[in-house]
Design a protein around this motif. Structure first.
Motif, PDB file in Angstrom:
ATOM      1  N   THR A  24      44.271 -97.084  68.031  1.00  0.00           N
ATOM      2  CA  THR A  24      43.693 -96.533  66.800  1.00  0.00           C
ATOM      3  C   THR A  24      42.725 -95.401  67.142  1.00  0.00           C
ATOM      4  O   THR A  24      41.887 -95.539  68.036  1.00  0.00           O
ATOM      5  CB  THR A  24      42.938 -97.621  66.022  1.00  0.00           C
ATOM      6  OG1 THR A  24      43.846 -98.667  65.698  1.00  0.00           O
ATOM      7  CG2 THR A  24      42.341 -97.052  64.743  1.00  0.00           C
ATOM      8  N   THR A  25      42.844 -94.291  66.430  1.00  0.00           N
ATOM      9  CA  THR A  25      41.958 -93.146  66.637  1.00  0.00           C
ATOM     10  C   THR A  25      40.919 -93.097  65.531  1.00  0.00           C
ATOM     11  O   THR A  25      41.253 -93.239  64.359  1.00  0.00           O
ATOM     12  CB  THR A  25      42.762 -91.832  66.634  1.00  0.00           C
ATOM     13  OG1 THR A  25      43.713 -91.861  67.698  1.00  0.00           O
ATOM     14  CG2 THR A  25      41.833 -90.633  66.817  1.00  0.00           C
ATOM     15  N   LEU A  26      39.644 -92.907  65.925  1.00  0.00           N
ATOM     16  CA  LEU A  26      38.580 -92.658  64.954  1.00  0.00           C
ATOM     17  C   LEU A  26      38.253 -91.171  65.003  1.00  0.00           C
ATOM     18  O   LEU A  26      37.801 -90.656  66.024  1.00  0.00           O
ATOM     19  CB  LEU A  26      37.333 -93.483  65.283  1.00  0.00           C
ATOM     20  CG  LEU A  26      37.449 -95.009  65.153  1.00  0.00           C
ATOM     21  CD1 LEU A  26      36.116 -95.670  65.497  1.00  0.00           C
ATOM     22  CD2 LEU A  26      37.876 -95.401  63.755  1.00  0.00           C
ATOM     23  N   SER A  27      38.492 -90.466  63.901  1.00  0.00           N
ATOM     24  CA  SER A  27      38.316 -89.014  63.874  1.00  0.00           C
ATOM     25  C   SER A  27      37.080 -88.597  63.101  1.00  0.00           C
ATOM     26  O   SER A  27      36.951 -87.447  62.690  1.00  0.00           O
ATOM     27  CB  SER A  27      39.551 -88.344  63.266  1.00  0.00           C
ATOM     28  OG  SER A  27      39.836 -88.876  61.987  1.00  0.00           O
ATOM     29  N   THR A  33      33.475 -91.351  67.013  1.00  0.00           N
ATOM     30  CA  THR A  33      34.692 -90.696  67.478  1.00  0.00           C
ATOM     31  C   THR A  33      35.292 -91.545  68.591  1.00  0.00           C
ATOM     32  O   THR A  33      34.569 -91.983  69.494  1.00  0.00           O
ATOM     33  CB  THR A  33      34.392 -89.276  68.000  1.00  0.00           C
ATOM     34  OG1 THR A  33      33.750 -88.521  66.974  1.00  0.00           O
ATOM     35  CG2 THR A  33      35.649 -88.572  68.438  1.00  0.00           C
ATOM     36  N   LYS A  34      36.602 -91.796  68.517  1.00  0.00           N
ATOM     37  CA  LYS A  34      37.232 -92.633  69.535  1.00  0.00           C
ATOM     38  C   LYS A  34      38.680 -92.212  69.730  1.00  0.00           C
ATOM     39  O   LYS A  34      39.413 -91.990  68.767  1.00  0.00           O
ATOM     40  CB  LYS A  34      37.182 -94.109  69.124  1.00  0.00           C
ATOM     41  CG  LYS A  34      37.675 -95.077  70.205  1.00  0.00           C
ATOM     42  CD  LYS A  34      37.823 -96.484  69.688  1.00  0.00           C
ATOM     43  CE  LYS A  34      39.148 -96.687  68.987  1.00  0.00           C
ATOM     44  NZ  LYS A  34      40.315 -96.597  69.906  1.00  0.00           N
ATOM     45  N   ALA A  35      39.083 -92.075  70.992  1.00  0.00           N
ATOM     46  CA  ALA A  35      40.487 -91.811  71.299  1.00  0.00           C
ATOM     47  C   ALA A  35      41.289 -93.100  71.167  1.00  0.00           C
ATOM     48  O   ALA A  35      40.752 -94.209  71.269  1.00  0.00           O
ATOM     49  CB  ALA A  35      40.616 -91.239  72.703  1.00  0.00           C
ATOM     50  N   ALA A  36      42.590 -92.963  70.975  1.00  0.00           N
ATOM     51  CA  ALA A  36      43.447 -94.130  70.758  1.00  0.00           C
ATOM     52  C   ALA A  36      43.452 -95.064  71.966  1.00  0.00           C
ATOM     53  O   ALA A  36      43.598 -96.281  71.821  1.00  0.00           O
ATOM     54  CB  ALA A  36      44.865 -93.673  70.430  1.00  0.00           C
ATOM     55  N   SER A  37      43.268 -94.520  73.170  1.00  0.00           N
ATOM     56  CA  SER A  37      43.352 -95.348  74.380  1.00  0.00           C
ATOM     57  C   SER A  37      42.072 -96.121  74.683  1.00  0.00           C
ATOM     58  O   SER A  37      42.060 -96.995  75.552  1.00  0.00           O
ATOM     59  CB  SER A  37      43.702 -94.467  75.575  1.00  0.00           C
ATOM     60  OG  SER A  37      42.709 -93.456  75.742  1.00  0.00           O
TER      61      SER A  37
END
Length: 432
Positions: A24-27, A33-37
């Protein structure tokens, strides 16, 4: 994982959700903010009210150790509660809307302010903010150890307060109905605007015609290495963008006056300004602007007429097109290391004794005294070009022509030294 507990009375039904959010990506802007990995554990519990009860459902969400969001789900899914970064002991929830508190490593204030402005109405989601950031980001600049507070003095209005070593003061944004009349007012005790990180990025995300009137006062303004002192800025909207009626800064070393515009056409914006510089001493002015202080004395007047792509904040010497005229009164270039600093080729005069095939060192042993310096430069394609820079000194008249590379930091110049008649005789005697 999702679990629903449906106990018998008097306990209330609870919906529990847990996830590591991998995939899951937090944009949202930093810090959310978070990348999917990236793994970021999420725990959320929704407690539903009893049947026929007027009470609201409650939410308690925890995002790793970064954020806790808790409060009541009101009518039409509106949320009333607290978003806490870190500890939130003793924080009272608002009657309506969201209160944001806590401490974060980094927060992008300009991005969050844009989101808040988009909901700046009487029933806005975020009602106030009080956050301490290890680094506060504003328009791609970083401000260390800064507290940011946001309140709404009236529906639709915003009051931003900054407290930190590099920025301290308030920004008053009135409600939209009063914005055209009052404009945005900024009063800061200090603003030390850092240099851009890496190469300047030119963006056209903001339509200058949509910017309301802007009234700025800063007691201590610094732009990168430049110390401008007390500064005023007055801007007003116009059909194709924004006009700057006044840009004025005053310090002991420098007085700067400017006017200009920021316009936009076909989706591309451009800034055009005329700036006047005056100083009692050129050396002090250069120091205030962040250059090496290589001149003693020299009352100075200079005019810069310049344009560059993007907003005023995208100013960079390598992008400027226009011209500079400079006039410097009596002063002296002391004997200094030639590599100490240069400005548009002017300070290559410190290398005169090394460049002359004849020995003129007697004239420059204690530095180069001059009666005046005059000249002009044309900016374009990342270069500054002059064909009329003249240094009038008691020992010689020095003429400099050529190009200074503002992008690649190179020089291609011709220097002509014309000794005064009285100065030629010792040279002739030395040759004899």
């Amino acid at each position: 994982q999702i679990r629903i507990d449906l106990p018998t009375e008097p306990a209330l039904p609870v919906l529990t959700i847990s996830s590591d959010l991998v995939g899951t990506t937090l944009s949202l802007p930093p810090p959310l903010t978070k990348a999917a990995s990236v793994r970021m554990p999420l725990q959320a519990a929704v407690t539903f009210p009893a049947a026929k009860s007027s009470a609201a459902a409650t939410l308690d969400l925890r995002l790793a150790s970064l954020l806790r969001l808790y409060g009541n789900l009101g009518e039409e899914a509106a949320f009333n509660g607290i978003a806490a970064f870190g500890e939130s002991e003793g924080v009272e929830p608002p009657e309506k809307g969201l209160r944001v508190v806590g401490q974060v490593p980094v927060i992008d204030a300009s991005a969050w302010a844009a989101m808040a402005a988009g909901s700046a109405s009487g029933d806005a989601t975020v009602v106030d903010v009080d956050v301490y950031a290890g680094e506060l980001l504003m328009f791609d600049r970083g401000f260390a150890e800064t507290r940011l507070a946001l309140t709404r003095p009236e529906p639709g209005a915003l009051l931003l307060t900054f407290e930190g070593p590099a920025v301290d003061g308030v920004v008053d944004v009135p409600a939209e109905a009063k914005r055209d009349e009052r404009g945005v007012t900024v009063r800061l005790n200090r603003l030390h605007w850092p240099s851009p990180r890496g190469e300047s990025a030119i963006t056209d995300l903001i339509d200058p015609a949509a910017v309301p009137a802007f009234h700025l006062w800063v007691k201590d303004l610094r732009m990168g290495e430049a110390e401008l002192g007390e500064t005023r800025l007055e801007t007003f909207p116009q059909a194709d963008g924004m006009r700057v009626d006044l840009f004025e800064s005053r310090s002991e070393a420098l007085q700067l006056f400017g006017r200009g515009s920021w316009t936009r056409a076909d989706g591309i914006s451009r800034s055009n300004f005329e700036l006047e510089f005056t100083a009692a001493e050129l050396g002090g002015m250069l120091r205030a602007l962040g250059f090496s202080e290589l001149i003693e004395g020299g009352q100075t007047y200079a005019t810069l007429r310049a344009g560059w792509p993007g907003p005023p904040g995208a100013f960079a010497m390598e992008n400027v097109e226009g011209g500079l005229e400079i006039s410097v009164g009596q002063g002296r270039v002391p004997q200094v290391n030639p590599g100490a600093g240069r400005l548009l080729g002017l300070f290559s005069v410190t290398e005169i004794p090394r460049r002359l095939s004849l020995d003129f060192s007697d004239f420059f042993r204690s530095g180069l005294a001059f009666n005046k310096i005059t000249g002009s430069f044309v900016f374009g394609d990342g270069n500054a070009v002059t064909d009329n820079l003249v240094i009038d000194s008691p020992a010689a008249e020095i003429r400099i022509r050529g190009r200074t590379g503002l992008k690649v930091k190179d020089y291609a110049q011709t220097m002509e030294v014309l000794p005064r008649t009285g100065s030629v005789l010792p040279v002739v005697g030395a040759l004899a």
